[in-house]
Design a protein around this motif. Structure first.
Motif, PDB file in Angstrom:
ATOM      1  N   LEU A  33       0.812  -1.213   0.000  1.00  9.89           N
ATOM      2  CA  LEU A  33       0.000   0.000   0.000  1.00  9.89           C
ATOM      3  C   LEU A  33       0.846   1.264   0.000  1.00  9.89           C
ATOM      4  O   LEU A  33       0.408   2.311  -0.484  1.00  9.89           O
ATOM      5  CB  LEU A  33      -0.935  -0.002   1.214  1.00  9.89           C
ATOM      6  CG  LEU A  33      -2.067  -1.024   1.161  1.00  9.89           C
ATOM      7  CD1 LEU A  33      -2.873  -0.998   2.454  1.00  9.89           C
ATOM      8  CD2 LEU A  33      -2.984  -0.764  -0.028  1.00  9.89           C
ATOM      9  N   CYS A  36       1.082   1.611  -3.662  1.00  6.87           N
ATOM     10  CA  CYS A  36      -0.188   1.756  -4.383  1.00  6.87           C
ATOM     11  C   CYS A  36      -0.908   3.066  -4.074  1.00  6.87           C
ATOM     12  O   CYS A  36      -1.391   3.755  -4.992  1.00  6.87           O
ATOM     13  CB  CYS A  36      -1.121   0.586  -4.049  1.00  6.87           C
ATOM     14  SG  CYS A  36      -0.550  -1.032  -4.619  1.00  6.87           S
ATOM     15  N   VAL A  37      -1.010   3.403  -2.795  1.00  4.83           N
ATOM     16  CA  VAL A  37      -1.804   4.580  -2.402  1.00  4.83           C
ATOM     17  C   VAL A  37      -1.205   5.883  -2.916  1.00  4.83           C
ATOM     18  O   VAL A  37      -1.928   6.715  -3.493  1.00  4.83           O
ATOM     19  CB  VAL A  37      -2.001   4.614  -0.872  1.00  4.83           C
ATOM     20  CG1 VAL A  37      -2.693   5.898  -0.448  1.00  4.83           C
ATOM     21  CG2 VAL A  37      -2.819   3.405  -0.423  1.00  4.83           C
ATOM     22  N   GLY A  67     -12.492   8.023   2.488  1.00  7.22           N
ATOM     23  CA  GLY A  67     -11.162   7.470   2.282  1.00  7.22           C
ATOM     24  C   GLY A  67     -10.644   6.701   3.479  1.00  7.22           C
ATOM     25  O   GLY A  67      -9.928   5.705   3.329  1.00  7.22           O
ATOM     26  N   GLY A  71      -9.539   3.066   3.107  1.00 11.34           N
ATOM     27  CA  GLY A  71      -8.184   2.669   3.470  1.00 11.34           C
ATOM     28  C   GLY A  71      -8.173   1.449   4.385  1.00 11.34           C
ATOM     29  O   GLY A  71      -7.363   0.539   4.224  1.00 11.34           O
ATOM     30  N   LEU A  74      -8.908  -1.463   2.204  1.00 14.16           N
ATOM     31  CA  LEU A  74      -7.762  -1.890   1.406  1.00 14.16           C
ATOM     32  C   LEU A  74      -6.803  -2.756   2.223  1.00 14.16           C
ATOM     33  O   LEU A  74      -6.322  -3.801   1.751  1.00 14.16           O
ATOM     34  CB  LEU A  74      -7.018  -0.669   0.864  1.00 14.16           C
ATOM     35  CG  LEU A  74      -7.588   0.010  -0.382  1.00 14.16           C
ATOM     36  CD1 LEU A  74      -6.811   1.295  -0.666  1.00 14.16           C
ATOM     37  CD2 LEU A  74      -7.517  -0.928  -1.578  1.00 14.16           C
ATOM     38  N   ARG A 183      -8.269   9.650  -1.132  1.00 14.85           N
ATOM     39  CA  ARG A 183      -6.972   8.975  -1.219  1.00 14.85           C
ATOM     40  C   ARG A 183      -6.057   9.442  -0.091  1.00 14.85           C
ATOM     41  O   ARG A 183      -5.255   8.670   0.435  1.00 14.85           O
ATOM     42  CB  ARG A 183      -6.349   9.249  -2.583  1.00 14.85           C
ATOM     43  CG  ARG A 183      -5.127   8.429  -2.913  1.00 14.85           C
ATOM     44  CD  ARG A 183      -5.380   6.952  -2.893  1.00 14.85           C
ATOM     45  NE  ARG A 183      -6.442   6.516  -3.772  1.00 14.85           N
ATOM     46  CZ  ARG A 183      -6.580   5.270  -4.199  1.00 14.85           C
ATOM     47  NH1 ARG A 183      -5.722   4.335  -3.839  1.00 14.85           N
ATOM     48  NH2 ARG A 183      -7.592   4.935  -4.961  1.00 14.85           N
ATOM     49  N   ASN A 186      -6.997   7.397   2.722  1.00 12.38           N
ATOM     50  CA  ASN A 186      -6.343   6.084   2.586  1.00 12.38           C
ATOM     51  C   ASN A 186      -4.928   6.133   3.160  1.00 12.38           C
ATOM     52  O   ASN A 186      -4.506   5.260   3.931  1.00 12.38           O
ATOM     53  CB  ASN A 186      -6.238   5.684   1.110  1.00 12.38           C
ATOM     54  CG  ASN A 186      -7.567   5.383   0.460  1.00 12.38           C
ATOM     55  OD1 ASN A 186      -7.635   5.277  -0.755  1.00 12.38           O
ATOM     56  ND2 ASN A 186      -8.642   5.247   1.229  1.00 12.38           N
ATOM     57  N   LEU A 187      -4.192   7.169   2.743  1.00 11.10           N
ATOM     58  CA  LEU A 187      -2.795   7.303   3.147  1.00 11.10           C
ATOM     59  C   LEU A 187      -2.678   7.497   4.657  1.00 11.10           C
ATOM     60  O   LEU A 187      -1.756   6.979   5.295  1.00 11.10           O
ATOM     61  CB  LEU A 187      -2.157   8.477   2.412  1.00 11.10           C
ATOM     62  CG  LEU A 187      -0.634   8.606   2.501  1.00 11.10           C
ATOM     63  CD1 LEU A 187       0.044   7.350   1.975  1.00 11.10           C
ATOM     64  CD2 LEU A 187      -0.168   9.824   1.712  1.00 11.10           C
ATOM     65  N   GLY A 221      -2.208   0.778  -8.042  1.00 10.30           N
ATOM     66  CA  GLY A 221      -2.675   2.008  -7.426  1.00 10.30           C
ATOM     67  C   GLY A 221      -3.323   2.955  -8.416  1.00 10.30           C
ATOM     68  O   GLY A 221      -4.338   3.591  -8.120  1.00 10.30           O
TER      69      GLY A 221
END
Length: 287
Positions: A33, A36-37, A67, A71, A74, A183, A186-187, A221
């Motif tokens: 990740l 990808c992220v 997100g 996340g 994911l 996103r 996600n991070l 990603g």
């Protein structure tokens, strides 16, 4: 239009998840990740700039919240892919991710005509059938009761369902910026997970190394970001329940790619599920 966009999202998600799962089998969830992220964030940031639209505080807030849920999904999804066969994990996650938006859509008063509703129900049955595979004893022994493929897949599906539902609330007033915020969410989740692992004295796992694996991670990603954009456009041009169900057909792509690349055997019931998926999509399209 919603049908085309949602099916495009399903295709992109399916390929992205296959590639991400492949990288995870040679590395770890967090390390995968971490490639990808940021790749997806870069793609969406550039795309948002090119649209020329200005973000709004509300859309960014909804996007970031979505997100965070995505996340978490994911991380648990890639963990599940490392614990069990792709042809089991992906469909279980997809079925769970489809049911929550359907429930929310119905609660909000969404109604489908008879043909489309029949297609949606067939698609749900198809997702369930594709997920039916004999248990993998090796995979079950690889973790405890709370760390096995099917259970982690279920958790990831609920998280993805929350993402599908929350991102619609961002609206279209902020262009693609809600996806950039998503996103970033996600991070943030990946960063928190990494900090927890390090604080406990653990290691993030094997690094993603080699041009092939790094390339696959970056492509995964980027495709996941493209899938997010397609779904975002789909859900804001039609019904939440319809867009979510069609997008959740992505396991068909993951299953077929896993069959080709890893020789993961498809049972008769899974082949039936793929055939029903095609039937359901056809009904939704003509409806």
């Amino acid at each position: 239009m919603v049908t085309i966009l949602a099916l495009g999202a399903a295709l992109a998600y399916g390929v992205a998840d296959f590639l991400g799962g492949t990288v995870t089998r040679h590395s770890s969830t967090l390390k995968t990740l971490l490639w990808c992220v940021p790749a997806g964030l870069t793609v969406l940031f550039v795309s948002a700039l090119l649209t020329g639209r200005a973000p709004t505080s509300a859309s960014l807030a909804w996007g970031f919240t979505a997100g965070v849920a995505g996340g978490a999904g994911l991380m648990t999804f890639y963990r599940a892919l490392a614990r069990g066969p792709m042809s089991v994990v992906a469909p279980v996650s997809a079925l769970a991710s489809a049911l929550l938006p359907i429930a929310v859509g119905v609660a909000r008063g969404e109604r489908l005509d008879a043909t489309v509703l029949t297609g949606v129900l067939i698609c749900l049955i198809a997702i369930g059938l594709v997920s039916m595979e004999k248990s993998d004893a090796r995979s079950e022994r690889s973790g405890g009761r709370l760390d096995n493929g099917p259970l982690m897949a279920l958790v990831s599906g609920v998280c993805f369902g929350l993402f599908f539902t929350l991102i619609k609330s961002a609206g279209t007033g902020g262009g693609l910026w809600p996806l950039v915020a998503a996103r970033a969410g996600n991070l943030a989740i990946v960063a928190v997970a990494l900090a927890v692992v390090v604080a406990r004295g653990g290691t993030p796992g094997t690094s993603v190394s080699g041009r092939r694996l790094i390339g696959l991670a970056l492509l995964s990603g980027s495709l996941d970001a493209a899938a997010n954009a397609l779904y975002y456009l789909a859900v804001n041009s039609g019904l939440l329940s319809l867009a979510a169900v069609l997008t959740s057909l992505y396991p068909a792509i993951t299953v077929l790619l896993a069959r080709i690349a890893f020789s993961e055997r498809l049972r008769t019931v899974q082949r039936l599920g793929l055939a029903l998926a095609a039937t359901g999509v056809t009904l939704v399209t003509i409806g």
